[in-house]
Scaffold this motif. Sequence first.
Motif, short mmCIF file in Angstrom:
data_model
loop_
_atom_site.label_atom_id
_atom_site.label_comp_id
_atom_site.label_asym_id
_atom_site.label_seq_id
_atom_site.Cartn_x
_atom_site.Cartn_y
_atom_site.Cartn_z
N ALA A 106 66.50 -31.64 61.13
CA ALA A 106 67.48 -32.59 60.61
C ALA A 106 67.77 -32.35 59.13
O ALA A 106 68.86 -32.66 58.64
CB ALA A 106 66.99 -34.03 60.82
N ASP A 107 66.79 -31.79 58.42
CA ASP A 107 66.92 -31.56 56.99
C ASP A 107 67.63 -30.22 56.74
O ASP A 107 67.03 -29.23 56.32
CB ASP A 107 65.52 -31.56 56.35
N LEU A 108 68.94 -30.20 56.97
CA LEU A 108 69.71 -28.96 56.85
C LEU A 108 69.81 -28.46 55.41
O LEU A 108 70.06 -27.27 55.19
CB LEU A 108 71.11 -29.14 57.43
N SER A 109 69.61 -29.33 54.46
CA SER A 109 69.69 -28.91 53.06
C SER A 109 68.37 -28.32 52.57
O SER A 109 68.32 -27.69 51.51
CB SER A 109 70.07 -30.10 52.16
N GLY A 110 67.31 -28.55 53.32
CA GLY A 110 66.02 -28.00 52.96
C GLY A 110 65.39 -28.64 51.73
O GLY A 110 64.58 -28.02 51.04
N VAL A 111 65.74 -29.90 51.46
CA VAL A 111 65.24 -30.57 50.26
C VAL A 111 64.01 -31.44 50.52
O VAL A 111 63.44 -32.02 49.61
CB VAL A 111 66.35 -31.43 49.60
N GLY A 112 63.61 -31.56 51.78
CA GLY A 112 62.42 -32.34 52.10
C GLY A 112 62.66 -33.81 52.33
O GLY A 112 61.71 -34.57 52.53
N HIS A 113 63.91 -34.24 52.33
CA HIS A 113 64.23 -35.62 52.65
C HIS A 113 65.64 -35.70 53.22
O HIS A 113 66.40 -34.75 53.13
CB HIS A 113 64.10 -36.53 51.42
N LEU A 114 65.95 -36.85 53.83
CA LEU A 114 67.27 -37.07 54.42
C LEU A 114 68.00 -38.15 53.64
O LEU A 114 67.49 -39.25 53.47
CB LEU A 114 67.14 -37.51 55.88
N THR A 115 69.19 -37.83 53.18
CA THR A 115 70.06 -38.84 52.57
C THR A 115 70.68 -39.66 53.70
O THR A 115 70.48 -39.36 54.89
CB THR A 115 71.19 -38.17 51.77
N VAL A 116 71.43 -40.68 53.33
CA VAL A 116 72.09 -41.50 54.35
C VAL A 116 72.99 -40.64 55.25
O VAL A 116 72.94 -40.75 56.47
CB VAL A 116 72.92 -42.64 53.70
#
Length: 198
Positions: free
Chosen positions: A84-94
Amino acid sequence: FCRHAKAGASRLWDQLKDYAKLPLLKRLVFRVLSHHAGQDVRVEGIDIFCAIDTSREGHITVDMLAKFLPTVDESELEEVFKHADLSGVGHLTVNAFLAVFFQGRKLLKPELSRAFHHLVQDSEGGEVLTEECLAAFANETAPLDTIVSDLANAVSFSGEHNVYPDDDPRHPGSVASKGELTLAGFVKYMASTDCSVT
């Protein structure tokens, strides 16, 4: 406005697992769609997002999600979260979280058209989705070779590789070999998810 959404925990886990199974290209499209999500998706998704983000940090980590889904195996949760974390930043925004809620929903052609044109906006002409268009969305979590492979599958599925024979002088090489997907092929490909398109 956030109502506590613990009742949705079981359903959310099913949605996350289904989302994780999707090809990377489809997850990317849902991520684009999430920026223009309709009220039904936003109400459901933000409700649950708020229930998970109890500290109001504005994002969800895998640890926060684990507290919301205490019966889920930790290693399985981490693997699904990574998809789910397609940005690879370690968290999910809204918006990253809302992307999960498009699986199984009715998709409208205008919103798919909007997503298509967002993906091709930097290409010359902007009429076909190509490897070059998708390169801007690639990172360690969403590797370009996987996205390109999904694009090739989408081209093959859509049948657009049959538009031009290999020896057609108007178009050297078939569309499939060039990895190009038109809007019509894109809509057809997206309709192959657990979604209907109208």
